[in-house]
Design a protein around this motif. Structure first.
Motif, PDB file in Angstrom:
ATOM      1  N   ALA A  20      39.124 -67.112 -38.924  1.00  0.00           N
ATOM      2  CA  ALA A  20      37.964 -67.792 -39.615  1.00  0.00           C
ATOM      3  C   ALA A  20      37.220 -66.789 -40.604  1.00  0.00           C
ATOM      4  O   ALA A  20      36.903 -67.556 -41.825  1.00  0.00           O
ATOM      5  CB  ALA A  20      37.127 -68.460 -38.521  1.00  0.00           C
ATOM      6  N   GLU A  21      37.001 -65.809 -40.243  1.00  0.00           N
ATOM      7  CA  GLU A  21      36.251 -64.852 -41.326  1.00  0.00           C
ATOM      8  C   GLU A  21      36.919 -64.614 -42.360  1.00  0.00           C
ATOM      9  O   GLU A  21      36.548 -64.613 -43.792  1.00  0.00           O
ATOM     10  CB  GLU A  21      35.887 -63.704 -40.546  1.00  0.00           C
ATOM     11  CG  GLU A  21      35.103 -62.569 -41.825  1.00  0.00           C
ATOM     12  CD  GLU A  21      33.565 -62.988 -41.838  1.00  0.00           C
ATOM     13  OE1 GLU A  21      33.220 -62.464 -42.766  1.00  0.00           O
ATOM     14  OE2 GLU A  21      33.322 -63.747 -41.091  1.00  0.00           O
ATOM     15  N   MET A  22      38.467 -64.491 -42.237  1.00  0.00           N
ATOM     16  CA  MET A  22      39.380 -64.191 -43.391  1.00  0.00           C
ATOM     17  C   MET A  22      39.299 -65.438 -44.385  1.00  0.00           C
ATOM     18  O   MET A  22      39.395 -65.252 -45.657  1.00  0.00           O
ATOM     19  CB  MET A  22      40.674 -63.902 -43.000  1.00  0.00           C
ATOM     20  CG  MET A  22      41.434 -63.623 -44.095  1.00  0.00           C
ATOM     21  SD  MET A  22      42.400 -64.853 -44.832  1.00  0.00           S
ATOM     22  CE  MET A  22      43.271 -65.900 -43.368  1.00  0.00           C
ATOM     23  N   LEU A  23      39.218 -66.737 -43.841  1.00  0.00           N
ATOM     24  CA  LEU A  23      39.113 -67.932 -44.534  1.00  0.00           C
ATOM     25  C   LEU A  23      37.836 -67.931 -45.482  1.00  0.00           C
ATOM     26  O   LEU A  23      37.963 -68.162 -46.639  1.00  0.00           O
ATOM     27  CB  LEU A  23      39.118 -68.950 -43.913  1.00  0.00           C
ATOM     28  CG  LEU A  23      40.788 -69.366 -42.858  1.00  0.00           C
ATOM     29  CD1 LEU A  23      40.513 -70.606 -41.991  1.00  0.00           C
ATOM     30  CD2 LEU A  23      41.460 -69.836 -43.847  1.00  0.00           C
ATOM     31  N   SER A  24      36.891 -67.672 -44.675  1.00  0.00           N
ATOM     32  CA  SER A  24      35.407 -67.572 -45.574  1.00  0.00           C
ATOM     33  C   SER A  24      35.528 -66.627 -46.595  1.00  0.00           C
ATOM     34  O   SER A  24      35.099 -66.626 -47.715  1.00  0.00           O
ATOM     35  CB  SER A  24      34.105 -67.300 -44.601  1.00  0.00           C
ATOM     36  OG  SER A  24      34.349 -68.468 -43.606  1.00  0.00           O
ATOM     37  N   VAL A  25      35.957 -65.517 -46.292  1.00  0.00           N
ATOM     38  CA  VAL A  25      36.066 -64.355 -47.406  1.00  0.00           C
ATOM     39  C   VAL A  25      36.837 -64.603 -48.599  1.00  0.00           C
ATOM     40  O   VAL A  25      36.463 -64.386 -49.755  1.00  0.00           O
ATOM     41  CB  VAL A  25      36.319 -62.896 -46.637  1.00  0.00           C
ATOM     42  CG1 VAL A  25      36.674 -62.015 -47.947  1.00  0.00           C
ATOM     43  CG2 VAL A  25      35.278 -62.396 -45.691  1.00  0.00           C
ATOM     44  N   GLU A  30      37.277 -66.348 -54.088  1.00  0.00           N
ATOM     45  CA  GLU A  30      37.940 -67.312 -55.396  1.00  0.00           C
ATOM     46  C   GLU A  30      36.767 -68.008 -56.140  1.00  0.00           C
ATOM     47  O   GLU A  30      36.672 -68.269 -57.267  1.00  0.00           O
ATOM     48  CB  GLU A  30      38.647 -68.440 -54.666  1.00  0.00           C
ATOM     49  CG  GLU A  30      39.558 -69.279 -55.686  1.00  0.00           C
ATOM     50  CD  GLU A  30      40.577 -68.407 -56.500  1.00  0.00           C
ATOM     51  OE1 GLU A  30      40.767 -68.836 -57.884  1.00  0.00           O
ATOM     52  OE2 GLU A  30      41.187 -67.334 -56.070  1.00  0.00           O
ATOM     53  N   LEU A  31      35.570 -68.264 -55.355  1.00  0.00           N
ATOM     54  CA  LEU A  31      34.419 -68.853 -56.153  1.00  0.00           C
ATOM     55  C   LEU A  31      33.760 -67.995 -56.991  1.00  0.00           C
ATOM     56  O   LEU A  31      33.147 -68.265 -58.063  1.00  0.00           O
ATOM     57  CB  LEU A  31      33.410 -69.512 -54.868  1.00  0.00           C
ATOM     58  CG  LEU A  31      33.829 -70.510 -54.078  1.00  0.00           C
ATOM     59  CD1 LEU A  31      32.684 -70.559 -52.646  1.00  0.00           C
ATOM     60  CD2 LEU A  31      33.780 -71.802 -54.862  1.00  0.00           C
ATOM     61  N   ASN A  34      35.754 -67.589 -60.215  1.00  0.00           N
ATOM     62  CA  ASN A  34      35.647 -68.723 -61.093  1.00  0.00           C
ATOM     63  C   ASN A  34      34.232 -69.065 -61.270  1.00  0.00           C
ATOM     64  O   ASN A  34      34.157 -70.282 -61.508  1.00  0.00           O
ATOM     65  CB  ASN A  34      36.651 -69.894 -60.219  1.00  0.00           C
ATOM     66  CG  ASN A  34      38.064 -69.342 -60.766  1.00  0.00           C
ATOM     67  OD1 ASN A  34      38.507 -69.098 -61.547  1.00  0.00           O
ATOM     68  ND2 ASN A  34      38.815 -69.330 -59.525  1.00  0.00           N
ATOM     69  N   LYS A  35      33.528 -68.381 -60.855  1.00  0.00           N
ATOM     70  CA  LYS A  35      31.958 -69.163 -61.017  1.00  0.00           C
ATOM     71  C   LYS A  35      31.500 -69.401 -62.344  1.00  0.00           C
ATOM     72  O   LYS A  35      31.823 -68.821 -63.278  1.00  0.00           O
ATOM     73  CB  LYS A  35      30.868 -67.925 -60.143  1.00  0.00           C
ATOM     74  CG  LYS A  35      30.417 -66.661 -60.989  1.00  0.00           C
ATOM     75  CD  LYS A  35      29.562 -66.004 -60.273  1.00  0.00           C
ATOM     76  CE  LYS A  35      28.534 -65.425 -61.071  1.00  0.00           C
ATOM     77  NZ  LYS A  35      27.192 -65.498 -60.621  1.00  0.00           N
ATOM     78  N   ALA A  36      30.435 -70.282 -62.450  1.00  0.00           N
ATOM     79  CA  ALA A  36      29.890 -70.599 -63.549  1.00  0.00           C
ATOM     80  C   ALA A  36      28.528 -69.703 -63.699  1.00  0.00           C
ATOM     81  O   ALA A  36      28.149 -69.073 -62.691  1.00  0.00           O
ATOM     82  CB  ALA A  36      29.239 -72.105 -63.495  1.00  0.00           C
ATOM     83  N   SER A 159      32.020 -59.372 -55.355  1.00  0.00           N
ATOM     84  CA  SER A 159      30.553 -59.181 -55.794  1.00  0.00           C
ATOM     85  C   SER A 159      30.275 -57.674 -55.882  1.00  0.00           C
ATOM     86  O   SER A 159      29.221 -57.664 -56.448  1.00  0.00           O
ATOM     87  CB  SER A 159      29.746 -59.777 -54.740  1.00  0.00           C
ATOM     88  OG  SER A 159      29.685 -58.750 -53.167  1.00  0.00           O
ATOM     89  N   GLY A 160      30.924 -57.070 -55.524  1.00  0.00           N
ATOM     90  CA  GLY A 160      30.681 -55.448 -55.350  1.00  0.00           C
ATOM     91  C   GLY A 160      29.434 -54.874 -54.553  1.00  0.00           C
ATOM     92  O   GLY A 160      29.345 -53.643 -54.801  1.00  0.00           O
ATOM     93  N   ILE A 161      29.019 -55.797 -53.637  1.00  0.00           N
ATOM     94  CA  ILE A 161      28.290 -55.048 -52.736  1.00  0.00           C
ATOM     95  C   ILE A 161      28.864 -54.315 -51.723  1.00  0.00           C
ATOM     96  O   ILE A 161      29.710 -54.600 -51.283  1.00  0.00           O
ATOM     97  CB  ILE A 161      27.495 -56.374 -51.885  1.00  0.00           C
ATOM     98  CG1 ILE A 161      26.883 -57.190 -52.962  1.00  0.00           C
ATOM     99  CG2 ILE A 161      26.489 -55.736 -50.901  1.00  0.00           C
ATOM    100  CD1 ILE A 161      26.247 -58.532 -52.479  1.00  0.00           C
ATOM    101  N   GLN A 162      28.293 -53.329 -51.589  1.00  0.00           N
ATOM    102  CA  GLN A 162      28.703 -52.018 -50.479  1.00  0.00           C
ATOM    103  C   GLN A 162      28.051 -52.564 -49.350  1.00  0.00           C
ATOM    104  O   GLN A 162      26.768 -52.547 -48.990  1.00  0.00           O
ATOM    105  CB  GLN A 162      28.141 -50.729 -51.032  1.00  0.00           C
ATOM    106  CG  GLN A 162      28.372 -49.791 -50.177  1.00  0.00           C
ATOM    107  CD  GLN A 162      30.021 -49.133 -50.009  1.00  0.00           C
ATOM    108  OE1 GLN A 162      30.766 -49.977 -50.133  1.00  0.00           O
ATOM    109  NE2 GLN A 162      30.167 -47.894 -49.613  1.00  0.00           N
TER     110      GLN A 162
END
Length: 178
Positions: A20-25, A30-31, A34-36, A159-162
């Motif tokens: 489930a976590e893999m699905l969310s990540v 992908e979001l 392709n983000k606005a 996102s690049g967040i560590q």
């Protein structure tokens, strides 16, 4: 607009927590890809606080008004909610997501159903110790080509967040390489 991905409830999901976590990540990656320009994503830490509040007051799960209030407090305008349904073959699940406006409950977007392989008897997984070991082995086997390794941790999706886990994993990998 601020967008949040609603995590799957641990006790309500038909798949393992790590799947489930893999699905969310994967969805978040992908979001982000392709983000606005106006899109922002609510940190999962903020949502986890909201989730804890809801878990502490279990009856809130039934109250969409109170859930909406808690989500607005976390700063989300759009909430993306996933659905996972098992197929009768015991080896696949169907997954879809829908975006819901926190303000009025409208649904501005939804995905089609996607079928993914999932073995309910045994889903292949890798523990952290195996991941560290296999990663170290990968680099050791290429030492003839690789001259320098500069571990910089693991970054969250695109996102690049560590994350603290990323720092911990990198330290374990360096230790294993030594």
């Amino acid at each position: 607009r601020k967008i949040a991905i609603w995590p799957f409830w641990k006790d309500k999901s038909v798949v393992a927590e790590n799947f489930a976590e893999m699905l969310s990540v994967s969805l978040l990656a992908e979001l982000v890809r392709n983000k606005a320009a106006t899109d922002e994503y609510v940190a999962r830490g903020d949502l986890k606080t909201v989730m804890k509040d809801i878990d502490d007051f279990n009856q809130l799960r039934q109250s969409s008004e109170k859930m909406g209030h808690l989500i607005r407090e976390a700063g989300a305008d759009i909430l993306i909610i996933g659905e996972v349904k098992p197929e009768s073959d015991g080896h696949t699940v169907d997954v879809r997501y829908r975006a819901t406006s926190v303000v009025d409950g409208s649904i501005p977007a939804t995905t089609d159903w996607y079928r993914l392989r999932y073995d309910f008897d045994r889903t292949p997984m890798m523990g952290v110790a195996d991941a560290v070991s296999q990663s170290a082995r990968y680099y050791r086997e290429r030492l003839g080509v690789i001259r320098t390794i500069r571990p910089q941790g693991l970054r969250y999706a695109d996102s690049g967040i560590q994350t603290p886990f990323g720092k911990w994993f990198a330290a374990r990998l360096v230790s294993e390489l030594q």
